[in-house]
Write a protein that holds these residues in place. Structure first.
Motif, PDB file in Angstrom:
ATOM      1  N   VAL A 142      -8.935 -16.805  25.721  1.00 16.48           N
ATOM      2  CA  VAL A 142      -7.786 -16.267  26.570  1.00 16.48           C
ATOM      3  C   VAL A 142      -7.373 -16.953  28.760  1.00 16.48           C
ATOM      4  CG1 VAL A 142      -7.414 -14.706  28.812  1.00 16.48           C
ATOM      5  CG2 VAL A 142      -8.019 -13.946  26.502  1.00 16.48           C
ATOM      6  N   ALA A 143      -8.948 -17.887  28.906  1.00 16.73           N
ATOM      7  CA  ALA A 143      -9.367 -18.485  29.953  1.00 16.73           C
ATOM      8  C   ALA A 143      -7.597 -19.708  29.419  1.00 16.73           C
ATOM      9  CB  ALA A 143     -10.514 -19.794  30.074  1.00 16.73           C
ATOM     10  N   SER A 144      -8.141 -20.894  28.348  1.00 18.03           N
ATOM     11  CA  SER A 144      -7.529 -21.371  27.443  1.00 18.03           C
ATOM     12  C   SER A 144      -5.849 -21.619  27.522  1.00 18.03           C
ATOM     13  CB  SER A 144      -7.747 -21.765  26.252  1.00 18.03           C
ATOM     14  OG  SER A 144      -8.802 -21.945  25.984  1.00 18.03           O
ATOM     15  N   ILE A 145      -5.503 -19.662  27.254  1.00 14.79           N
ATOM     16  CA  ILE A 145      -4.444 -19.531  27.487  1.00 14.79           C
ATOM     17  C   ILE A 145      -3.171 -19.521  29.324  1.00 14.79           C
ATOM     18  CG2 ILE A 145      -2.146 -17.618  27.066  1.00 14.79           C
ATOM     19  CD1 ILE A 145      -4.852 -16.937  24.912  1.00 14.79           C
ATOM     20  N   ARG A 146      -4.522 -19.089  30.134  1.00 15.11           N
ATOM     21  CA  ARG A 146      -3.575 -19.106  30.928  1.00 15.11           C
ATOM     22  C   ARG A 146      -3.764 -20.463  31.861  1.00 15.11           C
ATOM     23  NH1 ARG A 146      -7.794 -13.714  32.757  1.00 15.11           N
ATOM     24  NH2 ARG A 146      -6.726 -12.521  32.775  1.00 15.11           N
ATOM     25  N   ALA A 147      -4.523 -21.603  31.464  1.00 16.21           N
ATOM     26  CA  ALA A 147      -4.699 -22.745  32.047  1.00 16.21           C
ATOM     27  C   ALA A 147      -3.600 -23.677  31.566  1.00 16.21           C
ATOM     28  CB  ALA A 147      -5.773 -23.339  32.089  1.00 16.21           C
ATOM     29  N   ALA A 148      -2.767 -22.446  30.122  1.00 16.80           N
ATOM     30  CA  ALA A 148      -1.797 -23.787  29.642  1.00 16.80           C
ATOM     31  C   ALA A 148      -0.536 -22.153  30.174  1.00 16.80           C
ATOM     32  CB  ALA A 148      -1.490 -23.718  28.316  1.00 16.80           C
ATOM     33  N   ILE A 149      -0.614 -22.352  30.425  1.00 14.35           N
ATOM     34  CA  ILE A 149       1.151 -20.930  30.826  1.00 14.35           C
ATOM     35  C   ILE A 149       1.033 -21.421  31.809  1.00 14.35           C
ATOM     36  CG2 ILE A 149       1.907 -18.572  32.111  1.00 14.35           C
ATOM     37  CD1 ILE A 149      -0.076 -17.644  30.082  1.00 14.35           C
ATOM     38  N   THR A 150       2.611 -22.069  32.294  1.00 14.03           N
ATOM     39  CA  THR A 150       3.017 -22.053  33.703  1.00 14.03           C
ATOM     40  C   THR A 150       4.277 -21.198  34.071  1.00 14.03           C
ATOM     41  OG1 THR A 150       5.012 -23.897  32.465  1.00 14.03           O
ATOM     42  CG2 THR A 150       3.036 -24.856  33.366  1.00 14.03           C
ATOM     43  N   PRO A 151       4.473 -20.848  34.905  1.00 12.46           N
ATOM     44  CA  PRO A 151       4.948 -19.702  35.120  1.00 12.46           C
ATOM     45  C   PRO A 151       6.539 -19.716  34.600  1.00 12.46           C
ATOM     46  CG  PRO A 151       3.928 -21.168  37.574  1.00 12.46           C
ATOM     47  CD  PRO A 151       3.936 -21.608  36.459  1.00 12.46           C
ATOM     48  N   GLY A 152       6.762 -18.404  34.397  1.00  8.72           N
ATOM     49  CA  GLY A 152       8.428 -18.203  34.181  1.00  8.72           C
ATOM     50  C   GLY A 152       8.432 -18.640  32.909  1.00  8.72           C
ATOM     51  N   VAL A 153       7.605 -19.270  31.793  1.00  8.93           N
ATOM     52  CA  VAL A 153       7.477 -19.590  30.565  1.00  8.93           C
ATOM     53  C   VAL A 153       6.376 -18.429  29.701  1.00  8.93           C
ATOM     54  CG1 VAL A 153       6.877 -21.324  28.662  1.00  8.93           C
ATOM     55  CG2 VAL A 153       7.358 -22.650  31.278  1.00  8.93           C
ATOM     56  N   PRO A 154       7.432 -17.816  29.102  1.00  5.29           N
ATOM     57  CA  PRO A 154       7.396 -16.825  28.074  1.00  5.29           C
ATOM     58  C   PRO A 154       6.242 -17.131  26.769  1.00  5.29           C
ATOM     59  CG  PRO A 154       9.732 -17.671  27.794  1.00  5.29           C
ATOM     60  CD  PRO A 154       9.250 -18.493  28.346  1.00  5.29           C
ATOM     61  N   ALA A 155       6.079 -18.195  26.583  1.00  8.76           N
ATOM     62  CA  ALA A 155       5.283 -17.866  25.066  1.00  8.76           C
ATOM     63  C   ALA A 155       4.766 -19.492  25.292  1.00  8.76           C
ATOM     64  CB  ALA A 155       6.253 -19.297  23.736  1.00  8.76           C
ATOM     65  N   VAL A 156       3.266 -20.047  24.219  1.00  9.69           N
ATOM     66  CA  VAL A 156       2.310 -20.360  24.649  1.00  9.69           C
ATOM     67  C   VAL A 156       1.971 -21.066  22.778  1.00  9.69           C
ATOM     68  CG1 VAL A 156       0.283 -18.741  25.181  1.00  9.69           C
ATOM     69  CG2 VAL A 156       0.419 -21.778  25.791  1.00  9.69           C
ATOM     70  N   LEU A 157       1.643 -21.946  22.262  1.00  8.45           N
ATOM     71  CA  LEU A 157       1.061 -22.359  21.507  1.00  8.45           C
ATOM     72  C   LEU A 157      -0.633 -22.156  21.005  1.00  8.45           C
ATOM     73  CD1 LEU A 157       3.119 -25.340  19.916  1.00  8.45           C
ATOM     74  CD2 LEU A 157       3.154 -22.601  19.226  1.00  8.45           C
ATOM     75  N   LEU A 158      -1.205 -20.952  20.832  1.00  7.05           N
ATOM     76  CA  LEU A 158      -3.160 -21.112  20.228  1.00  7.05           C
ATOM     77  C   LEU A 158      -3.362 -21.976  19.526  1.00  7.05           C
ATOM     78  CD1 LEU A 158      -2.667 -17.264  19.620  1.00  7.05           C
ATOM     79  CD2 LEU A 158      -3.040 -19.220  22.271  1.00  7.05           C
ATOM     80  N   ALA A 159      -4.195 -23.665  20.126  1.00  9.36           N
ATOM     81  CA  ALA A 159      -4.528 -23.889  19.319  1.00  9.36           C
ATOM     82  C   ALA A 159      -5.724 -23.812  17.944  1.00  9.36           C
ATOM     83  CB  ALA A 159      -5.760 -25.269  19.955  1.00  9.36           C
ATOM     84  N   ASN A 160      -5.022 -24.497  16.674  1.00  8.45           N
ATOM     85  CA  ASN A 160      -5.623 -23.947  15.318  1.00  8.45           C
ATOM     86  C   ASN A 160      -5.602 -22.023  15.328  1.00  8.45           C
ATOM     87  OD1 ASN A 160      -7.513 -25.963  17.341  1.00  8.45           O
ATOM     88  ND2 ASN A 160      -6.858 -26.362  15.084  1.00  8.45           N
ATOM     89  N   HIS A 161      -4.649 -21.814  16.349  1.00  7.67           N
ATOM     90  CA  HIS A 161      -4.397 -20.269  15.217  1.00  7.67           C
ATOM     91  C   HIS A 161      -2.823 -19.543  15.531  1.00  7.67           C
ATOM     92  CE1 HIS A 161      -5.459 -15.432  17.331  1.00  7.67           C
ATOM     93  NE2 HIS A 161      -4.662 -15.707  16.129  1.00  7.67           N
ATOM     94  N   GLY A 162      -1.897 -19.878  15.884  1.00  7.82           N
ATOM     95  CA  GLY A 162      -0.892 -19.283  16.179  1.00  7.82           C
ATOM     96  C   GLY A 162      -0.038 -19.433  17.363  1.00  7.82           C
ATOM     97  N   VAL A 163       1.168 -18.353  17.858  1.00  9.31           N
ATOM     98  CA  VAL A 163       1.551 -18.656  18.833  1.00  9.31           C
ATOM     99  C   VAL A 163       1.666 -16.941  19.564  1.00  9.31           C
ATOM    100  CG1 VAL A 163       4.702 -19.003  19.681  1.00  9.31           C
ATOM    101  CG2 VAL A 163       3.524 -19.399  17.222  1.00  9.31           C
ATOM    102  N   LEU A 164       1.225 -17.492  20.777  1.00  7.69           N
ATOM    103  CA  LEU A 164       1.364 -15.785  21.884  1.00  7.69           C
ATOM    104  C   LEU A 164       2.916 -16.191  22.369  1.00  7.69           C
ATOM    105  CD1 LEU A 164       0.314 -13.651  22.804  1.00  7.69           C
ATOM    106  CD2 LEU A 164      -0.987 -14.806  24.749  1.00  7.69           C
ATOM    107  N   VAL A 165       4.045 -14.766  22.636  1.00 11.37           N
ATOM    108  CA  VAL A 165       5.134 -14.535  23.587  1.00 11.37           C
ATOM    109  C   VAL A 165       4.520 -13.872  24.036  1.00 11.37           C
ATOM    110  CG1 VAL A 165       7.779 -14.528  22.773  1.00 11.37           C
ATOM    111  CG2 VAL A 165       6.605 -15.577  21.381  1.00 11.37           C
TER     112      VAL A 165
END
Ligand code: ZN
Length: 222
Positions: A142-165
């Motif tokens: 969760v900390a990595s997701i928070r660190a990867a997200i930039t404001p207004g960007v609605p998706a992030v890839l989860l390393a070795n796992h999948g996608v979060l939108v």
């Protein structure tokens, strides 16, 4: 349990499956914020394919199970949904899938660049970033997701796992999930042709502006 909200979550899961941006086993989860409450409805079933209303659970944004049966596999990823609602007051729906092409980028730990115009049109002009690996749903993840997200960007890839939108509405979340998968597929298909070429940064804004101009005009009736 509000039957209408539980039904909505199941309907969103069915629409994610129908969109095709999902792995063959249908693994993933969908959640919906409860308007005006610190709660979400969440798919606790093993697959989004044929998910039943009875397997929907009600969970507090503090992670506490309020109603329903939450198996450990699904319980482990609750935090990555609740974190999105806690961090982004405008987010109304969170989707997580292992859609195959996007997951290929996640496994390769490579971001998806803005080489498909739809990314520029739907808030991903900077592409889709990769959140560093952490065991699924853990504090580290969760900390990595928070660190990867930039404001207004609605998706992030989860390393070795999948996608979060995560988006304001289910419609937008499903749309973005499909666009991310489409862009990933195009990127992989373009690899033998020399690799995908990103849209120049200044033209990404132009793509968005043109979309907005057409949006403002609305549907034309002939
Ligand atoms: Zn997963």
């Amino acid at each position: 349990m509000d039957a209408d909200l539980a039904g909505q979550v199941v309907d969103i899961a069915a629409r994610v499956v129908a969109s095709g941006a999902i792995s063959a086993n249908g693994h993933g989860n969908v959640s919906l914020r409860v308007p005006g409450a610190e709660e979400m409805y969440f798919t606790a079933g093993p697959s989004l394919r044929g998910h039943s209303v009875s397997a929907v659970v009600r969970v507090g944004l503090d992670g506490a199970l309020l109603e329903g049966e939450l198996p450990p596999i699904q319980g482990a990823v609750v935090a990555m949904h609740t974190a999105m609602y806690a961090d982004h007051p405008d987010v109304g729906c969170v989707l997580h899938t292992h859609s195959p092409y996007a997951t290929a980028y996640a496994v390769a730990r490579r971001p998806i660049g803005c080489w498909v115009e739809a990314l520029a049109m739907f808030g991903l002009a900077a592409g889709v970033p990769v959140a560093e690996y952490g065991p699924r749903g853990s504090h580290e993840a969760v900390a990595s997701i928070r660190a990867a997200i930039t404001p207004g960007v609605p998706a992030v890839l989860l390393a070795n796992h999948g996608v979060l939108v995560f988006h304001r509405t289910p419609e937008l979340a499903i749309l973005v999930g499909g666009i991310v998968e489409e862009a990933a597929q195009a990127g992989i298909n373009a690899a033998p042709l020399g690799g995908p070429v990103e849209i120049p940064a200044e033209l990404r804004a132009a793509a968005l502006q043109r979309t907005m101009a057409f949006d403002n005009r609305g549907t034309l009736h002939g």
